[in-house]
Design a protein around this motif. Structure first.
Motif, short mmCIF file in Angstrom:
data_model
loop_
_atom_site.label_atom_id
_atom_site.label_comp_id
_atom_site.label_asym_id
_atom_site.label_seq_id
_atom_site.Cartn_x
_atom_site.Cartn_y
_atom_site.Cartn_z
N TRP A 1 0.83 -1.21 0.00
CA TRP A 1 0.00 0.00 0.00
C TRP A 1 0.87 1.26 0.00
N GLY A 2 1.99 1.24 0.71
CA GLY A 2 2.86 2.42 0.75
C GLY A 2 3.38 2.77 -0.63
N THR A 3 3.65 1.74 -1.43
CA THR A 3 4.13 1.98 -2.79
C THR A 3 2.99 2.49 -3.67
N VAL A 4 1.79 1.90 -3.49
CA VAL A 4 0.61 2.40 -4.22
C VAL A 4 0.39 3.88 -3.87
N ALA A 5 0.50 4.21 -2.57
CA ALA A 5 0.27 5.59 -2.13
C ALA A 5 1.28 6.55 -2.75
N ALA A 6 2.55 6.15 -2.76
CA ALA A 6 3.59 7.02 -3.31
C ALA A 6 3.34 7.25 -4.80
N GLN A 7 2.97 6.20 -5.52
CA GLN A 7 2.69 6.36 -6.95
C GLN A 7 1.48 7.28 -7.14
N GLY A 8 0.47 7.11 -6.29
CA GLY A 8 -0.74 7.92 -6.40
C GLY A 8 -0.47 9.39 -6.09
N ILE A 9 0.33 9.64 -5.06
CA ILE A 9 0.63 11.03 -4.68
C ILE A 9 1.49 11.70 -5.75
N ALA A 10 2.45 10.96 -6.28
CA ALA A 10 3.29 11.53 -7.35
C ALA A 10 2.44 11.87 -8.57
N ALA A 11 1.49 10.99 -8.90
CA ALA A 11 0.61 11.25 -10.06
C ALA A 11 -0.30 12.45 -9.78
N LEU A 12 -0.81 12.50 -8.55
CA LEU A 12 -1.71 13.60 -8.16
C LEU A 12 -0.98 14.95 -8.28
N LEU A 13 0.28 14.99 -7.80
CA LEU A 13 1.04 16.24 -7.87
C LEU A 13 1.45 16.58 -9.30
N ALA A 14 1.44 15.56 -10.16
CA ALA A 14 1.73 15.82 -11.58
C ALA A 14 0.45 16.20 -12.33
N GLY A 15 -0.66 16.32 -11.60
CA GLY A 15 -1.91 16.77 -12.21
C GLY A 15 -2.72 15.68 -12.88
N GLN A 16 -2.39 14.42 -12.62
CA GLN A 16 -3.13 13.32 -13.28
C GLN A 16 -4.33 12.91 -12.43
N ASP A 17 -5.45 12.65 -13.10
CA ASP A 17 -6.64 12.16 -12.41
C ASP A 17 -6.46 10.68 -12.12
N ASP A 18 -6.92 10.24 -10.95
CA ASP A 18 -6.81 8.83 -10.60
C ASP A 18 -8.02 8.45 -9.76
N PRO A 19 -9.02 7.84 -10.37
CA PRO A 19 -10.26 7.52 -9.64
C PRO A 19 -10.01 6.65 -8.41
N PHE A 20 -9.04 5.74 -8.47
CA PHE A 20 -8.81 4.87 -7.31
C PHE A 20 -8.28 5.69 -6.13
N ILE A 21 -7.34 6.59 -6.42
CA ILE A 21 -6.79 7.42 -5.33
C ILE A 21 -7.88 8.35 -4.81
N GLU A 22 -8.74 8.83 -5.70
CA GLU A 22 -9.87 9.68 -5.22
C GLU A 22 -10.76 8.87 -4.27
N ARG A 23 -10.96 7.61 -4.59
CA ARG A 23 -11.78 6.76 -3.72
C ARG A 23 -11.15 6.59 -2.34
N CYS A 24 -9.80 6.64 -2.33
CA CYS A 24 -9.06 6.46 -1.06
C CYS A 24 -8.94 7.78 -0.28
N SER A 25 -9.62 8.82 -0.72
CA SER A 25 -9.51 10.13 -0.06
C SER A 25 -9.75 10.02 1.46
N PRO A 26 -8.96 10.73 2.28
CA PRO A 26 -9.16 10.68 3.73
C PRO A 26 -10.55 11.14 4.16
N GLY A 27 -11.21 11.94 3.33
CA GLY A 27 -12.54 12.44 3.71
C GLY A 27 -13.67 11.64 3.08
N ARG A 28 -13.40 10.40 2.66
CA ARG A 28 -14.39 9.63 1.90
C ARG A 28 -15.59 9.24 2.75
N PHE A 29 -16.64 8.88 2.04
CA PHE A 29 -17.86 8.37 2.68
C PHE A 29 -17.57 7.00 3.26
#
Ligand code: FES
Length: 498
Positions: free
Chosen positions: A354-382
């Motif tokens: 998961w730590g590697t998934v998170a790092a890839q997701g955060i790097a993509a997010l900061l590069a401006g890429q949309d990622d529905p899976f990382i959005e689903r993992c949002s800390p404020g999720r339902f």
């Protein structure tokens, strides 16, 4: 007791200087485990100016005390994710975790000492009543497209299971400390500034500024890769905190070869082999215990006894334990919190992947890429309804720790009579003391009130620390923070002994 893990004992490496002075950067990463170091490497390779702060040393948190196992399922079972979130999400979990393992494999091609090995993941039950879980997991993995199979026995030296063994092929294991040491070296070569022994003492999320003992960092973005976010944070109320205990034995006659072996059920064990410089180790990890509510020494001894009752290993060479924060609904928390800081937590015992998934997701997010899976993992999720019950039960435990601990008074013995190695929480003249006498006779006394949100800490006899049952902050006998969300140390108490 020495609690250095076999991974940390067999992968030493050069250190990094503590932070000095005030430093501006694009991204501040806090935490030098697999999440923080992968994030720092990926961002430095994007050309960003990265500063990484680590309170201890590279890998000294959970990464260097993990199992070194990599798998596409999760320790709570893919079936629990499919049940809470639906099969498409379970499929995505498998896909993302498989991609993270591929990423690690790619990095390891240039890290021979990380000893990356593809292997099978075997799940079996010691007792017939736990078979149901094995079959549910088989179903969930099959539906997620995994080529699972059932076998009748386990490889060399492992005792016969009750019922069939679920085998998930093409998983992996490695030496996690050797891996993160190399990630640190690569991140530094890519331009990141890494600093060990640089604990964050103050964090201003709004101003994007962190203060350590000898310096500060002002950043455009902050990534908290600290296992549990620092300070008071909404996700703390949603994450039960557990510790698990591990023993590395001289392998003796046990030799199942490469593989991840999980015995499911009440007496759960995770077993794997590790070889270093011709010496073979049998690594056994026991069941989980809620932080601050159990006897750590007894838990560790129970793992050793369980391993000896089922297997025939040689002497125990290393003992250690690790803390984990489990999300209530099976998915990790990855993304921006309300203050805009990026967090990565809630990995349970599955944090290497998961730590590697998170790092890839955060790097993509900061590069401006949309990622529905990382959005689903949002800390404020339902919160899915099926995860809510566990959450309510967990919050009830925390509430009990907050209230009950102040109503139940500690032992009333005199601090002066504490023997070397003993600890006590004592009321004296209207003030509470958490006291421990070191083997050399020195008496340490601090307030037992956790500086995070006011729960009462409990003594951990294995790692000589005060542990908080509410959100997992841990403190040294002198009150210094070891890990967890607390930023401030436990208050030192002056003793007047008669
Ligand atoms: Fe939150 Fe102690 S860690 S109150």
């Amino acid at each position: 007791m020495d609690t250095t893990s076999v991974w940390r004992a067999t992968a030493p490496g050069p250190g990094f200087e503590p932070l000095q002075g005030d430093v501006p950067c694009d991204v501040l990463v806090v935490g030098a485990g697999i999440t923080g170091l992968t994030t720092a490497l990926l961002l430095a390779e994007q050309g960003r100016k990265v500063v990484l702060l680590e309170a201890g040393e590279i890998g000294s948190g959970t990464t260097g005390h993990s199992t070194g196992n990599l798998y596409v399922t999760t320790s709570q079972g893919l079936s629990s994710i499919a049940s809470a979130w639906g099969e498409p999400v379970a499929l995505e979990v498998v896909r993302r975790r498989a991609a993270a393992i591929d990423f690690i494999e790619l990095q390891c091609r240039r890290i021979p000492r990380a000893a990356f090995t593809r292997c099978g993941h075997y799940q079996s039950a010691r007792f017939a009543q736990d078979q149901d879980r094995i079959h549910k997991e088989r179903e969930a993995l099959s539906r997620a497209g995994c080529a699972v199979r059932m076998e009748d026995s386990l490889p060399g030296g492992l005792p016969p299971p009750s019922g069939s063994v679920l085998v998930l092929p093409d998983q992996a294991q490695f030496q996690p400390q050797a891996y993160v040491r190399e990630l640190a070296a690569r991140a530094a070569r890519a331009g990141a500034s890494l600093h060990e022994h640089s604990r964050v003492l103050e964090l201003d999320a709004k101003a994007r500024r962190a203060v350590t003992g000898a310096g500060s960092v002002s950043a455009g973005e902050i990534v908290l890769a600290t296992h549990s976010p620092k300070g008071v944070h909404g996700v703390h109320a949603e994450m039960p905190v557990h510790r698990e205990y591990a023993v590395a034995f001289e392998a003796g006659g046990v030799d199942p070869g490469p593989g991840i072996f999980w015995w499911q059920g009440d007496e759960s064990l995770s077993i794997r082999m590790h070889e270093h410089e011709g010496r073979r180790y049998l690594v056994v990890v026991g069941p989980q215990h809620k932080v601050g509510t159990h006897n750590a020494k007894a838990a560790l001894m129970a793992v050793e006894a369980m391993a000896r009752s089922y297997l025939d290993p040689g002497p125990a060479l290393h003992h250690w334990s690790a803390q984990n924060y489990r999300s209530h609904d099976g998915l990790p928390y990855i993304g921006r919190d309300r203050s805009g800081v990026l967090v990565a937590t809630g990995f349970g015992t599955d944090g290497l992947t998961w730590g590697t998934v998170a790092a890839q997701g955060i790097a993509a997010l900061l590069a401006g890429q949309d990622d529905p899976f990382i959005e689903r993992c949002s800390p404020g999720r339902f919160t899915p309804a099926k995860g809510a019950r566990a959450l309510l039960e967990e919050n009830a435990t925390t509430a009990r720790a907050l209230v009950q601990d102040y109503l139940t008074r500690g032992q009333q013995e005199h601090l002066s009579s504490l023997a070397p190695g003993d600890s006590a929480i004592v009321e004296s003249e209207g003030e509470a003391f958490a006291a421990w006498r070191a083997p050399d006779g020195e008496l340490f006394a601090v307030s037992p009130v956790c500086t995070h949100m006011g729960c009462k800490v409990h003594w951990n006899s294995v790692e000589t620390s005060w542990d908080c049952p509410c959100h997992g902050s841990r403190f040294r006998p002198d009150g210094t923070v070891i890990e967890g969300p607390a930023l401030a140390p436990l208050q030192r108490r002056q003793l007047t002994l008669g």
